[in-house]
Structures are given as C-alpha cells and as structure tokens.
Design a protein around this motif. Structure first.
Motif, PDB file in Angstrom:
ATOM      1  N   ASN A   1      -1.142  10.155   3.288  1.00 43.50           N
ATOM      2  CA  ASN A   1      -2.427   9.432   3.365  1.00 43.50           C
ATOM      3  C   ASN A   1      -3.494  10.330   3.952  1.00 43.50           C
ATOM      4  O   ASN A   1      -3.216  11.112   4.860  1.00 43.50           O
TER       5      ASN A   1
ATOM      6  N   GLY B   1      -7.682   1.483   4.925  1.00 37.05           N
ATOM      7  CA  GLY B   1      -8.897   0.719   5.198  1.00 37.05           C
ATOM      8  C   GLY B   1      -8.718  -0.719   4.728  1.00 37.05           C
ATOM      9  O   GLY B   1      -7.861  -1.016   3.898  1.00 37.05           O
ATOM     10  N   ARG B   2      -9.517  -1.608   5.276  1.00 39.27           N
ATOM     11  CA  ARG B   2      -9.336  -3.018   4.957  1.00 39.27           C
ATOM     12  C   ARG B   2     -10.677  -3.735   4.943  1.00 39.27           C
ATOM     13  O   ARG B   2     -11.551  -3.470   5.779  1.00 39.27           O
ATOM     14  N   VAL B   3     -10.816  -4.647   3.988  1.00 38.15           N
ATOM     15  CA  VAL B   3     -11.991  -5.530   3.935  1.00 38.15           C
ATOM     16  C   VAL B   3     -11.457  -6.948   3.750  1.00 38.15           C
ATOM     17  O   VAL B   3     -10.580  -7.171   2.912  1.00 38.15           O
TER      18      VAL B   3
ATOM     19  N   GLU C   1      -9.818  -0.219  10.044  1.00 39.29           N
ATOM     20  CA  GLU C   1      -8.900   0.833   9.620  1.00 39.29           C
ATOM     21  C   GLU C   1      -7.633   0.800  10.464  1.00 39.29           C
ATOM     22  O   GLU C   1      -7.717   0.672  11.694  1.00 39.29           O
TER      23      GLU C   1
ATOM     24  N   LYS D   1      -3.703   4.955   8.071  1.00 37.60           N
ATOM     25  CA  LYS D   1      -4.998   5.409   7.525  1.00 37.60           C
ATOM     26  C   LYS D   1      -5.410   4.535   6.336  1.00 37.60           C
ATOM     27  O   LYS D   1      -5.992   5.013   5.353  1.00 37.60           O
TER      28      LYS D   1
ATOM     29  N   MET E   1      -8.546  -7.006   1.062  1.00 40.35           N
ATOM     30  CA  MET E   1      -8.311  -5.891   0.166  1.00 40.35           C
ATOM     31  C   MET E   1      -8.123  -4.631   0.999  1.00 40.35           C
ATOM     32  O   MET E   1      -8.960  -4.305   1.838  1.00 40.35           O
ATOM     33  N   GLU E   2      -7.003  -3.970   0.757  1.00 41.69           N
ATOM     34  CA  GLU E   2      -6.719  -2.717   1.475  1.00 41.69           C
ATOM     35  C   GLU E   2      -6.930  -1.552   0.512  1.00 41.69           C
ATOM     36  O   GLU E   2      -6.721  -1.675  -0.692  1.00 41.69           O
ATOM     37  N   TYR E   3      -7.322  -0.432   1.078  1.00 46.16           N
ATOM     38  CA  TYR E   3      -7.539   0.753   0.247  1.00 46.16           C
ATOM     39  C   TYR E   3      -7.108   1.976   1.029  1.00 46.16           C
ATOM     40  O   TYR E   3      -7.278   2.050   2.249  1.00 46.16           O
ATOM     41  N   SER E   4      -6.526   2.910   0.328  1.00 46.31           N
ATOM     42  CA  SER E   4      -6.173   4.182   0.962  1.00 46.31           C
ATOM     43  C   SER E   4      -6.142   5.274  -0.088  1.00 46.31           C
ATOM     44  O   SER E   4      -6.086   4.993  -1.288  1.00 46.31           O
TER      45      SER E   4
ATOM     46  N   GLN F   1       0.838  -1.187   0.000  1.00 50.49           N
ATOM     47  CA  GLN F   1       0.000   0.000   0.000  1.00 50.49           C
ATOM     48  C   GLN F   1       0.878   1.244   0.000  1.00 50.49           C
ATOM     49  O   GLN F   1       0.854   2.060   0.928  1.00 50.49           O
TER      50      GLN F   1
ATOM     51  N   PRO G   1      -7.550  10.026   5.582  1.00 49.05           N
ATOM     52  CA  PRO G   1      -8.511   9.007   6.021  1.00 49.05           C
ATOM     53  C   PRO G   1      -9.666   8.863   5.025  1.00 49.05           C
ATOM     54  O   PRO G   1     -10.093   9.828   4.395  1.00 49.05           O
ATOM     55  N   VAL G   2     -10.128   7.630   4.901  1.00 48.01           N
ATOM     56  CA  VAL G   2     -11.236   7.322   3.995  1.00 48.01           C
ATOM     57  C   VAL G   2     -12.446   6.912   4.808  1.00 48.01           C
ATOM     58  O   VAL G   2     -12.339   6.096   5.726  1.00 48.01           O
TER      59      VAL G   2
END
Lengths: 333, 278
Positions: free
Chosen positions: A134, B154-156, B147, B152, A120-123, A79, A136-137
């Motif tokens: 980064n 996010g994770r699923v 999170e 920062k 699955m990670e997202y940023s 990430q 925050p989402v």
C-alpha cells in the motif's frame, strides 16, 4: 505517495456508487522521483527516494502515453488485491513497459443494515519484485497548504530610513488607487477561470440534454423495430393464411395432372358428370327429387351399373370425404 | 409549518415518536455536488441545503443542493442563518417553477473532516430545531479525509438522520434514516450550476475577508504587501485545488458526451434504415 485530485476520486468512486456498475479503467497523470539525502554527523548519509504519482484523470479507453496506472471498483468486498488483479497488474506493467504502475482499489459498502450509513474505502498499491504494498493517498484540497493569517495590525517602525524605503519601492507594488497590483492581477486571472468554468458548464449542460434526447429517440426506435419485427413473425406463423409449398405443388401437378381426380367436373344431382358445359343444370335439378345426404348416395348406387360403381369407388377412395371439384392449384399441405 | 403543539410545558421541542420520514432518496448528481463540496477542504466543516419534495410514501426525494457560506467557522458550529434559509426557499420556488414539481427545502448537509460520521450532540440539537419547522427535515453528514494509518486506506462515509426525544432526560438522540442514492446517468442543469458555484463562493469569501482587512487604517506598506500575498496565495490555492480539477472534470465529461452523441446518432440512423427496410 499518490496524490489524487478530489474530482477524480469523486468521479471514479461515486459515480460507480450511483450507476451500480463495476468499472475498470486507466489512470493518467505524472510521476516524479525525488532523491532526498539526509546528512548526519552521527550516522551514514541516508538517501531516500520519494516517488510521487500525481493522478489527474481516469479513462475507460486506452491512451497509452500518459498511463500511470489502473483502477477497479468492487462493491461489498475487502480492501485487498485479488489474484486476478495482481496478474493483470503485472501484465500491464510489462505491456506498457512501466515498472512504476499503480493500482487504485475502491470498495463501497453499506455500513448499517437499514442502509442509513454507507462507506467507501480507497487505497493504492504498487508492486516491487512481485510484492504488493500500500502507498499513502493524498487528496488535494484547500486545507493542504499551511494557512497564513492576515495581519490586522502593523508593527510600528519610526525609522526614517524605513519610511524612505517604503516610499521608494511602494509604487512598484501599489496602483494609483492604493490597491495592490498583484491582487488586481490574481483577481483578473481568477475571473477568467470562472468565465471558462461557466462556459464549459453550459456546454456540458447542453450536451447532457442532447445525449438524453438521443437516448430517448434511440430507445423508441428500438421498441418500434422490435414491434414491427414481431408483427412480421406473427404474420408468417398465422394459420389463417395458408403457406404455399411451391415445390410440392409442382410435384403433384407433374405426377397427377392428367388424373381425372384433379379435373374440375360438373355433376348432376344424381352424381353423373355433365358431359357438355352448355347443359342446363337448373332444368336437371328441377326434375330430380330434393336431395339429402344419404339419399344422394343411395340413389347413385341404385342408378349406376355395378362396374361404374366399382370404378367410382376406386377413383374416390384416396380422397374419401371430398366432394365437388379439386383444383391442383388449391393444393396446400 | 409552525405548530405550537410541538413545544411542551417546559418549552422543550417535542419531536414525534413516529418518524415522519421512512427513507431518503438522493439523486446521484446532487450527491456528486455534496461530495465535491465535502472534499474541498479538510480544515473546516462545510455545509449546504437540500432541495426536493416529500412523497406520499414518506420518502424525502432530494433533487439538488445549495452550497452555503459559513459565517461562523468554529468547529462544530454549523448553523444556517434565517437569511440563508430564506434565500434557499426562493431558490426552491424557482426550481418548482422550472420542474413543475412541489419543491422546497427538505434538509441540510455538512461535512465532518477527520472525524466520525455520527452527528454530535450539537448536530442532533440543530436537527431537532429544524424539525420543529418541518418534521420531514433531514440531516446528512459526510465524513471524509479519514485514513487508517496501518493499512494506509482512505475512507469516506455518509449518513442520514433525524432527531427524536430521548427516553430519559430532556436531550435528543439521533434516529437513522435509510438513504439511497438514485442512479441517474445524466447530470442535471441545477446540479451543474451548483457545482460551479463552489469556486465562486470560495473566491467571494476570500475577497470579503481581504477587503475588510485592507480597509483597516494604519497598516503600513509591508503589512499590506503581506496581506496581498496571503490573498494571492489563497486564491491560487482555490484555483489549483478546486477550480482547476472542476474544469478538468467538466471538459472530460464534455468529451465523453460528444463521443456518446456521435455513437447515438449513428445508431439512430441505422435503426431508421432498418425500419424503412421493413
């Protein structure tokens, strides 16, 4: 802060997972900047600028007027923004003249070896003076709002003025049936929205079937075209069907047309040319002894004078092995 | 299939040592519906049932899912009532008729908002109970709204499991089952219908709750107005957070499909012309 609709996250992130293709695209939405001033007696006023990016949809093509960012999905990777992504981000910022562009990175991975658990990670990233950070989402969902409870009991109030006020203003809130007008109206609004959902769902379903059907037809047509083109090529390369070299044919005809070698001749069994076409070949054949391969040649040698033999040897040598007639039109390389 | 031999002398559920399921194949559009449901709220766990078939190779193939209402919304009390199972079986029969395939209820899924993806001991026990009815029954868990505060990020996560009796003691432990999401470009009719079922279920839940409250006697007008406002607020939240984005996604998908249709039709004409020329 970046606010994602959950639909967007699902569509971008998980359709990638299922289609197994890397995707890049643009993010559309709205950006808002709010100034918050904190006034305090003990210290100087603190001014905080809150940037909120409301991500509404994503597209693969360009619609530049509402572009607020771009996204990328990378399987089984960190990430972190790569050097290329940083470059692309800076270039997009200047190309679209938007210093507040955001970049969303999604990285799906398999967590356990047997493949029983996946992550699955997202940023989201923004760039400030070429320094990426980064942000925050937040994913919009039903749990975001503070939950208010229904009141099951009323606080008793026996004041006369209270009852009078309730009676005076009650009709503005309640229908004749005793139901709240506001509740009726919001129910109607929600029903309309459900109708729109159902209608669009049906349209999408029809379009999905049509796309599938067309894809099948196009695939079948491609296969058919490939087969036909393949067959055509095979026919062209088939040695059974002689190809005619027209240019060579014309050259041979021009050079050697008058040569007796290329004239059709009728020969007797002794190998002598038959001068007249009306000669009865069958009578001549009855008189001669039954030929054999060696016999013919020996008899020819015995019967022809030496000069004639030499002449015939010279004429027949370039095409040794050939007997009978040879027409210029039959010449094939 | 019910079998008395699945219960031992102590009346404990006997789960076979050799697992009946080797892997789970989840159609991508069904997966989409599950994720959509799981991400609808971070305040409570949601659940649903999986419809599909079990192949000869011991692979459970999930074709679609049914979103369920939760009667007991306490934490980690995700349970499916017999009525819901029966309704789901009816739906599976309907799908079987539609697809001419032997569809049945093959599993359940639920969400873990803000908590780990691994099943709790309650989940493992619930799974063991379902396996008593069908040894091929599988459980899926979707962990979301996780999170990492430092990065920062996010994770699923999602996982698939079954239950097996622990070596020691009478408890059960989870067994990991490989799960693969099968790519599929098109979204099936059943999954589309399931997806738009979510806002309808949410609205129904809210209306039922409000109706019960409103029918209470001795509520003064102020209390009724307050309750009406709570109902309005909750319905607006559903329209804003669930129905609106879902409609946006459907419209985008429709636009994308219409574009694909035009391109495919053009290509079809071109290919037909080329064939005619040959």
């Amino acid at each position: 802060m970046i606010i994602f609709s959950k639909q967007m996250l699902i569509d971008v992130g998980f359709l990638y997972l299922v289609l197994f293709i890397h995707q890049e695209g643009l993010i559309l939405g709205e950006s808002r900047f709010d100034e918050q001033v904190t006034i305090s007696d003990s210290q100087a006023d603190h001014i905080h600028i809150e940037e909120t990016y409301n991500v509404q949809k994503h597209i693969a093509c360009h619609r530049l007027n509402t572009v607020i960012g771009w996204y990328r999905q990378r399987r089984n990777s960190e990430q972190q923004m790569t050097f290329r992504e940083k470059l692309v981000h800076e270039n997009l910022k200047s190309a679209l003249s938007n210093p507040h562009m955001i970049f969303v990175l999604l990285t799906p991975t398999k967590t356990t070896p047997p493949g029983s658990t996946h992550r699955m990670e997202y940023s989201a990233f923004i760039s400030r003076s070429r320094h990426f950070m980064n942000v925050p989402v937040l994913i919009t969902n039903l749990g975001l709002l503070e939950q208010l409870s229904y009141w099951k009991v009323s606080a008793p109030c026996s004041a006369a003025g209270y009852s009078l006020t309730m009676k005076k203003h009650g009709s503005k809130f309640f229908c004749s049936s005793g139901l709240l007008k506001e509740v009726n109206e919001v129910n109607k609004m929600n029903d309309s929205l459900q109708v729109e959902l159902q209608k669009t769902c049906r349209d999408v379903e029809e379009s999905e079937r049509l796309v599938e059907m067309l894809q099948t037809e196009v695939s079948a047509l491609r296969t058919k075209l490939r087969e036909r083109q393949g067959k055509r090529k095979c026919h062209a390369a088939d040695p059974g069907e002689p190809r005619k070299n027209r240019l060579l044919q014309e050259a041979v005809r021009a050079l050697l047309a008058s040569s007796p070698l290329f004239h059709t001749q009728t020969l007797t069994l002794q190998g002598l040319p038959v001068p007249d076409h009306t000669d009865d070949i069958s009578t001549t054949a009855r008189e001669a002894p039954p030929p054999s391969a060696t016999n013919c040649r020996k008899r020819l040698r015995e019967m022809l004078p030496e000069k004639e033999r030499k002449r015939r040897r010279k004429e027949f040598s370039p095409t040794a092995g050939l007997t009978g007639s040879m027409r210029p039109t039959d010449f094939s390389p | 299939q019910w079998s008395a031999s699945l219960v031992n002398r102590d009346n404990k559920i006997k789960v076979p040592k050799v697992m009946a399921v080797s892997a789970v194949h989840l159609e991508s559009d069904a997966f989409l519906v599950c994720m959509n449901h799981a991400l609808s709220t971070e305040k409570e766990e949601v659940m649903g049932l999986c419809i599909g078939e079990v192949e000869v190779s011991r692979i459970v193939h999930i074709h679609s899912v049914i979103i369920l209402r939760r009667s007991d919304k306490r934490k980690d009390r995700v349970e499916i009532s017999p009525e819901q199972l029966s309704a789901a079986s009816t739906e599976a029969e309907r799908l079987a008729d539609m697809t001419s395939r032997p569809m049945r209820v093959v599993g359940w899924y639920h969400s873990h908002p803000h908590i780990t993806v691994w099943p709790s001991h309650v989940d493992v026990r619930t799974q063991a109970m379902y396996q008593m009815l069908d040894q091929c029954f599988v459980g899926l868990i979707f962990s979301c709204f996780i999170e990492d505060k430092n990065t920062k990020t996010g994770r699923v996560l999602y996982t698939c499991f079954q239950s097996v009796q622990a070596q020691k003691g009478s408890e059960y432990e989870r067994v990991e089952i490989p799960i693969h999401v099968l790519p599929r470009e098109a979204i099936g009719k059943v999954c589309l219908e399931s997806a738009v079922e979510l806002p309808r279920i949410l609205c129904q839940e809210e209306q039922d709750t409000y109706r019960k409250i409103h029918s209470l006697a001795h509520l003064d007008p102020v209390t009724k107005i307050h309750n009406g406002s709570v109902f309005t607020k909750n319905l607006c939240s559903q329209m804003s957070a669930v129905s609106g984005p879902l409609l946006q996604w459907l419209e985008d998908r429709l636009e994308q499909n219409q574009q694909s249709i035009l391109e495919l039709q053009r290509e079809k004409e071109k290919l037909m012309q080329e064939l005619a020329a040959l």
